[in-house]
Each structure stands twice: as structure tokens, then as C-alpha cells.
Design a protein around this motif. Structure first.
Motif, PDB file in Angstrom:
ATOM      1  N   THR A   1      -7.284   5.019 -12.593  1.00  0.00           N
ATOM      2  CA  THR A   1      -5.843   5.189 -12.691  1.00  0.00           C
ATOM      3  C   THR A   1      -5.192   3.889 -12.227  1.00  0.00           C
ATOM      4  OG1 THR A   1      -5.610   6.071 -10.465  1.00  0.00           O
ATOM      5  CG2 THR A   1      -6.011   7.671 -12.244  1.00  0.00           C
ATOM      6  N   VAL A   2      -3.931   3.737 -12.532  1.00  0.00           N
ATOM      7  CA  VAL A   2      -3.208   2.535 -12.107  1.00  0.00           C
ATOM      8  C   VAL A   2      -3.195   2.446 -10.582  1.00  0.00           C
ATOM      9  CG1 VAL A   2      -0.936   1.434 -12.074  1.00  0.00           C
ATOM     10  CG2 VAL A   2      -1.824   2.363 -14.204  1.00  0.00           C
ATOM     11  N   ALA A   3      -3.015   3.575  -9.911  1.00  0.00           N
ATOM     12  CA  ALA A   3      -2.999   3.586  -8.439  1.00  0.00           C
ATOM     13  C   ALA A   3      -4.344   3.134  -7.879  1.00  0.00           C
ATOM     14  CB  ALA A   3      -2.630   4.969  -7.925  1.00  0.00           C
ATOM     15  N   GLU A   4      -5.446   3.623  -8.451  1.00  0.00           N
ATOM     16  CA  GLU A   4      -6.774   3.208  -7.985  1.00  0.00           C
ATOM     17  C   GLU A   4      -6.998   1.721  -8.234  1.00  0.00           C
ATOM     18  OE1 GLU A   4      -9.197   5.765 -10.335  1.00  0.00           O
ATOM     19  OE2 GLU A   4      -9.237   7.368  -8.831  1.00  0.00           O
TER      20      GLU A   4
ATOM     21  N   TYR B   1       0.832  -1.206   0.000  1.00  0.00           N
ATOM     22  CA  TYR B   1       0.000   0.000   0.000  1.00  0.00           C
ATOM     23  C   TYR B   1       0.868   1.257   0.000  1.00  0.00           C
ATOM     24  CZ  TYR B   1      -3.240   3.596   1.506  1.00  0.00           C
ATOM     25  OH  TYR B   1      -3.962   4.757   1.597  1.00  0.00           O
ATOM     26  N   LEU B   2       1.900   1.256   0.824  1.00  0.00           N
ATOM     27  CA  LEU B   2       2.807   2.414   0.861  1.00  0.00           C
ATOM     28  C   LEU B   2       3.525   2.600  -0.478  1.00  0.00           C
ATOM     29  CD1 LEU B   2       4.349   2.038   4.425  1.00  0.00           C
ATOM     30  CD2 LEU B   2       2.617   3.676   3.660  1.00  0.00           C
ATOM     31  N   GLN B   3       3.890   1.503  -1.130  1.00  0.00           N
ATOM     32  CA  GLN B   3       4.540   1.601  -2.438  1.00  0.00           C
ATOM     33  C   GLN B   3       3.581   2.149  -3.497  1.00  0.00           C
ATOM     34  OE1 GLN B   3       7.835   1.084  -3.255  1.00  0.00           O
ATOM     35  NE2 GLN B   3       7.922   1.117  -1.029  1.00  0.00           N
ATOM     36  N   ILE B   4       2.326   1.746  -3.431  1.00  0.00           N
ATOM     37  CA  ILE B   4       1.330   2.258  -4.373  1.00  0.00           C
ATOM     38  C   ILE B   4       1.164   3.766  -4.177  1.00  0.00           C
ATOM     39  CG2 ILE B   4      -1.123   2.227  -4.999  1.00  0.00           C
ATOM     40  CD1 ILE B   4      -1.099  -0.774  -4.266  1.00  0.00           C
ATOM     41  N   GLU B   5       1.069   4.187  -2.921  1.00  0.00           N
ATOM     42  CA  GLU B   5       0.912   5.614  -2.631  1.00  0.00           C
ATOM     43  C   GLU B   5       2.160   6.400  -3.022  1.00  0.00           C
ATOM     44  OE1 GLU B   5      -1.954   7.140  -1.615  1.00  0.00           O
ATOM     45  OE2 GLU B   5      -2.780   5.136  -1.968  1.00  0.00           O
ATOM     46  N   LYS B   6       3.318   5.790  -2.830  1.00  0.00           N
ATOM     47  CA  LYS B   6       4.577   6.467  -3.182  1.00  0.00           C
ATOM     48  C   LYS B   6       4.697   6.637  -4.692  1.00  0.00           C
ATOM     49  CE  LYS B   6       9.352   5.310  -3.291  1.00  0.00           C
ATOM     50  NZ  LYS B   6      10.338   4.332  -2.895  1.00  0.00           N
ATOM     51  N   ASN B   7       4.391   5.581  -5.449  1.00  0.00           N
ATOM     52  CA  ASN B   7       4.478   5.659  -6.908  1.00  0.00           C
ATOM     53  C   ASN B   7       3.400   6.569  -7.485  1.00  0.00           C
ATOM     54  OD1 ASN B   7       6.572   3.854  -6.757  1.00  0.00           O
ATOM     55  ND2 ASN B   7       5.394   2.110  -7.473  1.00  0.00           N
ATOM     56  N   ASN B   8       2.179   6.471  -6.952  1.00  0.00           N
ATOM     57  CA  ASN B   8       1.046   7.304  -7.352  1.00  0.00           C
ATOM     58  C   ASN B   8       0.949   7.420  -8.875  1.00  0.00           C
ATOM     59  OD1 ASN B   8      -1.241   8.775  -6.970  1.00  0.00           O
ATOM     60  ND2 ASN B   8      -0.175  10.694  -6.582  1.00  0.00           N
TER      61      ASN B   8
ATOM     62  N   THR C   1       0.239 -13.759  -6.560  1.00  0.00           N
ATOM     63  CA  THR C   1      -0.636 -12.714  -7.099  1.00  0.00           C
ATOM     64  C   THR C   1       0.166 -11.703  -7.909  1.00  0.00           C
ATOM     65  OG1 THR C   1      -0.433 -11.337  -5.119  1.00  0.00           O
ATOM     66  CG2 THR C   1      -2.260 -12.930  -5.184  1.00  0.00           C
ATOM     67  N   GLN C   2      -0.538 -11.032  -8.825  1.00  0.00           N
ATOM     68  CA  GLN C   2       0.125 -10.047  -9.673  1.00  0.00           C
ATOM     69  C   GLN C   2       0.634  -8.862  -8.859  1.00  0.00           C
ATOM     70  OE1 GLN C   2      -3.103 -11.129 -10.506  1.00  0.00           O
ATOM     71  NE2 GLN C   2      -3.102 -11.686 -12.652  1.00  0.00           N
ATOM     72  N   ILE C   3      -0.112  -8.432  -7.875  1.00  0.00           N
ATOM     73  CA  ILE C   3       0.286  -7.248  -7.109  1.00  0.00           C
ATOM     74  C   ILE C   3       1.569  -7.518  -6.322  1.00  0.00           C
ATOM     75  CG2 ILE C   3      -1.082  -7.646  -5.020  1.00  0.00           C
ATOM     76  CD1 ILE C   3      -1.826  -4.558  -5.429  1.00  0.00           C
ATOM     77  N   TYR C   4       1.728  -8.733  -5.814  1.00  0.00           N
ATOM     78  CA  TYR C   4       2.963  -9.113  -5.119  1.00  0.00           C
ATOM     79  C   TYR C   4       4.123  -9.151  -6.112  1.00  0.00           C
ATOM     80  CZ  TYR C   4       6.307 -11.739  -2.330  1.00  0.00           C
ATOM     81  OH  TYR C   4       7.428 -12.132  -1.660  1.00  0.00           O
ATOM     82  N   ARG C   5       3.868  -9.736  -7.271  1.00  0.00           N
ATOM     83  CA  ARG C   5       4.936  -9.866  -8.266  1.00  0.00           C
ATOM     84  C   ARG C   5       5.403  -8.514  -8.778  1.00  0.00           C
ATOM     85  NH1 ARG C   5       2.522 -13.886 -12.394  1.00  0.00           N
ATOM     86  NH2 ARG C   5       4.434 -13.384 -13.486  1.00  0.00           N
ATOM     87  N   VAL C   6       4.494  -7.527  -8.868  1.00  0.00           N
ATOM     88  CA  VAL C   6       4.873  -6.204  -9.363  1.00  0.00           C
ATOM     89  C   VAL C   6       5.589  -5.396  -8.290  1.00  0.00           C
ATOM     90  CG1 VAL C   6       3.946  -3.980 -10.129  1.00  0.00           C
ATOM     91  CG2 VAL C   6       3.112  -6.094 -11.140  1.00  0.00           C
ATOM     92  N   TYR C   7       5.041  -5.357  -7.068  1.00  0.00           N
ATOM     93  CA  TYR C   7       5.566  -4.458  -6.044  1.00  0.00           C
ATOM     94  C   TYR C   7       6.638  -5.066  -5.139  1.00  0.00           C
ATOM     95  CZ  TYR C   7       2.171  -0.985  -7.336  1.00  0.00           C
ATOM     96  OH  TYR C   7       1.451  -0.048  -8.035  1.00  0.00           O
ATOM     97  N   ILE C   8       6.640  -6.364  -4.939  1.00  0.00           N
ATOM     98  CA  ILE C   8       7.635  -6.983  -4.062  1.00  0.00           C
ATOM     99  C   ILE C   8       8.726  -7.670  -4.881  1.00  0.00           C
ATOM    100  CG2 ILE C   8       8.025  -8.650  -2.217  1.00  0.00           C
ATOM    101  CD1 ILE C   8       6.425  -6.242  -1.295  1.00  0.00           C
ATOM    102  N   SER C   9       8.326  -8.504  -5.837  1.00  0.00           N
ATOM    103  CA  SER C   9       9.322  -9.206  -6.657  1.00  0.00           C
ATOM    104  C   SER C   9       9.934  -8.309  -7.716  1.00  0.00           C
ATOM    105  CB  SER C   9       8.686 -10.423  -7.333  1.00  0.00           C
ATOM    106  OG  SER C   9       8.220 -11.330  -6.371  1.00  0.00           O
TER     107      SER C   9
END
Length: 137
Positions: free
Chosen positions: A60-63, A28-35, A110-118
Motif C-alpha cells: 500500500t502507499v502507506a507501507e 510518520y504521523l502524517q503517513i499514519e493519519k493519511n493511511n 527527498t521525495q518523502i519530504y517533498r510530498v509530506y512537508i512541502s
């Protein structure tokens, strides 16, 4: 005072779930940071298989990523509540032990893990909008 095996399983479950929830918080913090304000326009089916219920969605991508993360969060909180109920009401430990292994494995795919963590490159099935898979398929 020594803990018995049941207490170890409950403690392991609590630690694994706390790690998963903190990982979701980090995402969540990474999503908000990238915005990322890139606009996604896609057609969403309200009823799967019924093309007459199609509606055009603009996000938007963030939403989109926040909505996806909230879906995973509510699913995880439901699993925690269900396991706590089964343990408290009936004393079941096997489902709790299985969730110690399956929950992290499921979230890591999940895709969200693969994009933001991996930090995988967003190509192929990682391009947004992500399709939600039915648990029955």
C-alpha cells in the motif's frame, strides 16, 4: 561559563539532528493519519542490473512511505553515530560542521519530504514507487 567554538559546533549538530529526527517523526504521523490504502504493484530488482532476480511487490502507499521513511531514519542514525564516534575518538569537528548543513539539505531533496512537508503535487518523479538512487551514482 563561556562555551568554546567546539562546544558550539557540537550543540549546533545536536540541534540540527534533533530537528531532522522530529521532522521524520512528523512525517510518520502524517503517513499514519493519511493511511492511504491504495495498492502499488511494481517489479523490484533484488540485484540491480540482474533481471532474473526481479520480483513483483504489492504494497500500500502507506507501507511504501513507511519503508522509505525508515530507510532515511536508519541512514540518519548511522550518520549521527559516525559523527559522534569521530568527534569522541579523534576530536574531528569539520565533518560534524559539514553535516549541520548537508544533512538537512539532503533530506529536503527527498521525495518523502517533498510530498509530506512541502506538499508538492504527486506527479512526475514524485509518483510512487520511488526509485532509490545509489549513493555512488
Amino acid at each position: 561559563m563561556l562555551m568554546n567554538a567546539c562546544s558550539y559546533i557540537v550543540a549546533a549538530f545536536a540541534i540540527v539532528q534533533a530537528c531532522l529526527l522530529s521532522t521524520m517523526g512528523y512525517i510518520y504521523l502524517q503517513i499514519e493519519k493519511n493511511n492511504d490504502q491504495t495498492v502499488l504493484v511494481y517489479t523490484d530488482l533484488a540485484v540491480p542490473g540482474d533481471s532474473s532476480s526481479a520480483e513483483t511487490v504489492r504494497k500500500t502507499v502507506a507501507e511504501h512511505d513507511n519503508a522509505n521513511l525508515m530507510t532515511h531514519l536508519t541512514s540518519q542514525l548511522f550518520q549521527i553515530a559516525l559523527m559522534a564516534f569521530l568527534n569522541y575518538q579523534f576530536g574531528y569537528l569539520r565533518p560534524m560542521l559539514l553535516q549541520c548543513v548537508l544533512s538537512p539539505r539532503q533530506f529536503m531533496s527527498t521525495q518523502i519530504y517533498r510530498v509530506y512537508i512541502s506538499k508538492e503535487i504527486v506527479v512526475g518523479n514524485l509518483t510512487r514507487p520511488w526509485r532509490t538512487s545509489s549513493p555512488l551514482t
